[in-house]
Design an enzyme around this catalytic site. Structure first.
Site, PDB file in Angstrom:
ATOM      1  N   LYS A  19      -6.036  -4.623   8.099  1.00  0.00           N
ATOM      2  CA  LYS A  19      -5.595  -3.750   7.688  1.00  0.00           C
ATOM      3  C   LYS A  19      -7.029  -2.782   7.155  1.00  0.00           C
ATOM      4  O   LYS A  19      -8.316  -3.716   7.020  1.00  0.00           O
ATOM      5  CB  LYS A  19      -4.384  -3.697   6.962  1.00  0.00           C
ATOM      6  CG  LYS A  19      -4.433  -1.950   6.459  1.00  0.00           C
ATOM      7  CD  LYS A  19      -2.900  -2.540   6.035  1.00  0.00           C
ATOM      8  CE  LYS A  19      -2.009  -1.280   5.063  1.00  0.00           C
ATOM      9  NZ  LYS A  19      -0.435  -2.347   4.035  1.00  0.00           N
ATOM     10  N   SER A  29       3.179   0.363   4.543  1.00  0.00           N
ATOM     11  CA  SER A  29       1.774   1.176   4.709  1.00  0.00           C
ATOM     12  C   SER A  29       1.663   0.363   6.034  1.00  0.00           C
ATOM     13  O   SER A  29      -0.259   1.218   6.326  1.00  0.00           O
ATOM     14  CB  SER A  29       1.249   0.837   3.357  1.00  0.00           C
ATOM     15  OG  SER A  29       1.056  -0.491   3.249  1.00  0.00           O
ATOM     16  N   SER A  63       6.091  -2.997   2.799  1.00  0.00           N
ATOM     17  CA  SER A  63       4.204  -2.329   3.271  1.00  0.00           C
ATOM     18  C   SER A  63       4.806  -3.142   5.111  1.00  0.00           C
ATOM     19  O   SER A  63       3.941  -2.004   6.319  1.00  0.00           O
ATOM     20  CB  SER A  63       3.583  -2.146   2.711  1.00  0.00           C
ATOM     21  OG  SER A  63       3.517  -1.026   2.254  1.00  0.00           O
TER      22      SER A  63
END
Length: 483
Positions: free
Chosen positions: A71, A147, A171
């Site tokens: 990420k 997220s 997330s």
């Protein structure tokens, strides 16, 4: 290795092929890159790829040769950009590997790119100004969640079998639910956040992964968990590897079902029906299933306010550090409206207000701990609705302050954040799908502190009883219109 063959294997399966000499790490990586090129323009999940020069020898590590993505936030890889999905951090290059990145390398993973995140991970949809919206592989007009939305979309679309994700309020679990994946948020302290931080967002945030199979997440957690020097605390190690739990009988569990969230937001009929079907499946498997009444330990408005203060104060400190280090202003040229408003809100949070927010965290943790005396596992929908259309969260965002923005976020995702506050493990499992649209519906299961073992056993049982591997999104690597 052709893409159509590549996407049929999970990470463990690919590692077995590599170890057995049936395919080389280079061939597997080439298939992953081909998959990324095939679906990239349609889902916009991977913001950067790079050349790799550290492919491990076959069989030298448990996941040797398996393609992987990290990420764009929370983990650093030496010499690679980590931009947090923000113009404020555009071009920022990490000087060293974080502890987690070192463990990814030791696992044998071949990390060849980074996935999209909303700015500063401050939303549950991934639509940043910096790189544009990430689209859901099941329906490209809808959100992939956030997220860790880029991770979720990339795994669902077959780019990689699993990908790094973080979770501070859902997330990891929310993108798992939106994209039809498995995702487990570990117990607080299970995976080190260092060396750049002792804890992130005062312990709300954890590291993990989204995957297409339960065993992939279990194997990876075995490889990345455990303390590092200087960690302020850590979760006690499990009695056996999580990879072994996936095939163990979970026994007859006491499962409490919570269909409607604490905040008053009603779960839609489609999702409530999915919860009912899941509860019936669990009962057929021998579990003792009953409607649950769970005391949050705080009123919902108090919960939202305390989280807004805690989140925004942490955000403000992070933004100030980035702005000072990069010599950039903190204004609308560098931050999107919700993050800028939350930054200003965070700078106004007083010390006593922040300490009171931590007190709320303690009360929620204590109250939920009592719930796990009555139930082994709690079942909720991961989200109260199907994946929302892109742009849903942006409507009127410029009128919200930091409190108002977090209220909007938590009202759309009211089930997940409580387990971050409590620090207990929770997972999203793609047990079922919506009959009308075919969109995935994630079911969240939560357990008491340190009980990832129970969750992995239950997930393994559900994967066998209601397999999801045959359900593939329209945007499948090498098969642009589905199969």
């Amino acid at each position: 290795m052709e893409v159509a063959e590549y996407v049929r294997f999970d990470a463990v399966g690919l590692a077995e092929l590599v170890a057995g000499g049936e395919v080389t790490p280079a061939e597997v990586e080439a298939a992953a890159r081909a998959a990324a090129r095939a679906v990239g323009p349609r889902i916009n999940a991977v913001v950067e790829t790079w050349d790799t020069d550290d492919r491990p020898a076959p069989g030298s590590a448990p996941l040797a040769g398996v393609p992987f993505l990290i990420k764009d936030l929370g983990v650093t890889m030496a010499g690679r950009r980590t931009e947090l999905g923000s113009r404020l951090a555009a071009g920022l290059v990490a000087g060293a590997d974080s502890f987690l990145m070192t463990r990814f390398r030791r696992a044998g993973l071949v990390t060849f790119g980074r996935t999209a995140t909303p700015e500063m991970a401050y939303s549950v949809t991934t639509e940043p100004v910096l790189y544009g919206a990430t689209r859901n592989p099941w329906d490209v007009t809808r959100s992939a969640g956030g997220s860790s939305g880029g991770a979720g979309a990339a795994v669902a679309a077959g780019v990689v079998p699993m990908a790094h994700a973080t979770d501070a309020a859902g997330s990891l679990r929310i993108p798992a639910a939106c994209n039809g994946l498995f995702g487990l948020k570990p117990t607080r302290g299970r995976v080190s956040m260092g060396p750049g931080a002792d804890e992130v967002f005062n312990g709300l945030a954890v590291h993990g992964a989204v995957s297409r199979s339960v065993r992939d997440s279990a194997v990876l957690l075995d490889l990345i968990s455990g303390p590092e020097p200087g960690d302020p605390y850590y979760a006690a190690p499990p009695s056996r590897p999580y990879a072994q739990e996936v095939t163990r009988d979970p026994g007859s569990l006491r499962i409490g079902v919570l269909t409607q969230a604490w905040g008053g937001r009603r779960t839609t009929a489609a999702v409530a029906d999915a919860v009912a079907r899941t509860a019936a499946l669990l009962a057929s498997l021998g579990h003792r299933v009953a409607e649950a009444e769970v005391d949050l330990g705080a009123g919902w408005e108090e919960f939202v306010l305390a989280n807004a203060r805690q989140w925004a104060a942490n955000l403000a400190a992070q933004v100030d550090e980035l702005a000072a280090g990069l010599g950039r202003p903190v204004d609308s040229s560098t931050l999107e409206p919700p993050v800028l408003a939350s930054y200003h809100y965070g700078r106004q949070v007083t010390g006593p207000q922040f300490v009171a927010a931590l007190g709320m965290r303690n009360r929620v943790a204590r109250s939920l701990a009592r719930s796990f005396e009555a139930y082994d596992v709690l079942l909720t929908p991961t989200l109260p609705e199907l994946p929302v259309p892109l742009g849903t969260f942006a409507e009127g965002e410029e009128t919200l302050d930091g409190h108002g923005w977090l209220d909007r976020v938590l009202s759309r995702a009211p089930f997940t954040a409580v387990f971050n506050v409590a620090g207990t493990p929770a997972m999203s499992v793609p047990v079922t799908a919506d009959a009308g649209t075919g969109l995935p519906v994630g079911m969240q299961f939560a357990a008491g502190h340190g009980r990832e073992d129970s969750l992995f056993r239950l997930a393994g049982q559900l994967e066998q009883a209601s397999p999801w591997s045959g359900r593939t999104p329209a945007v499948w690597a090498g098969d642009g219109e589905g199969r």
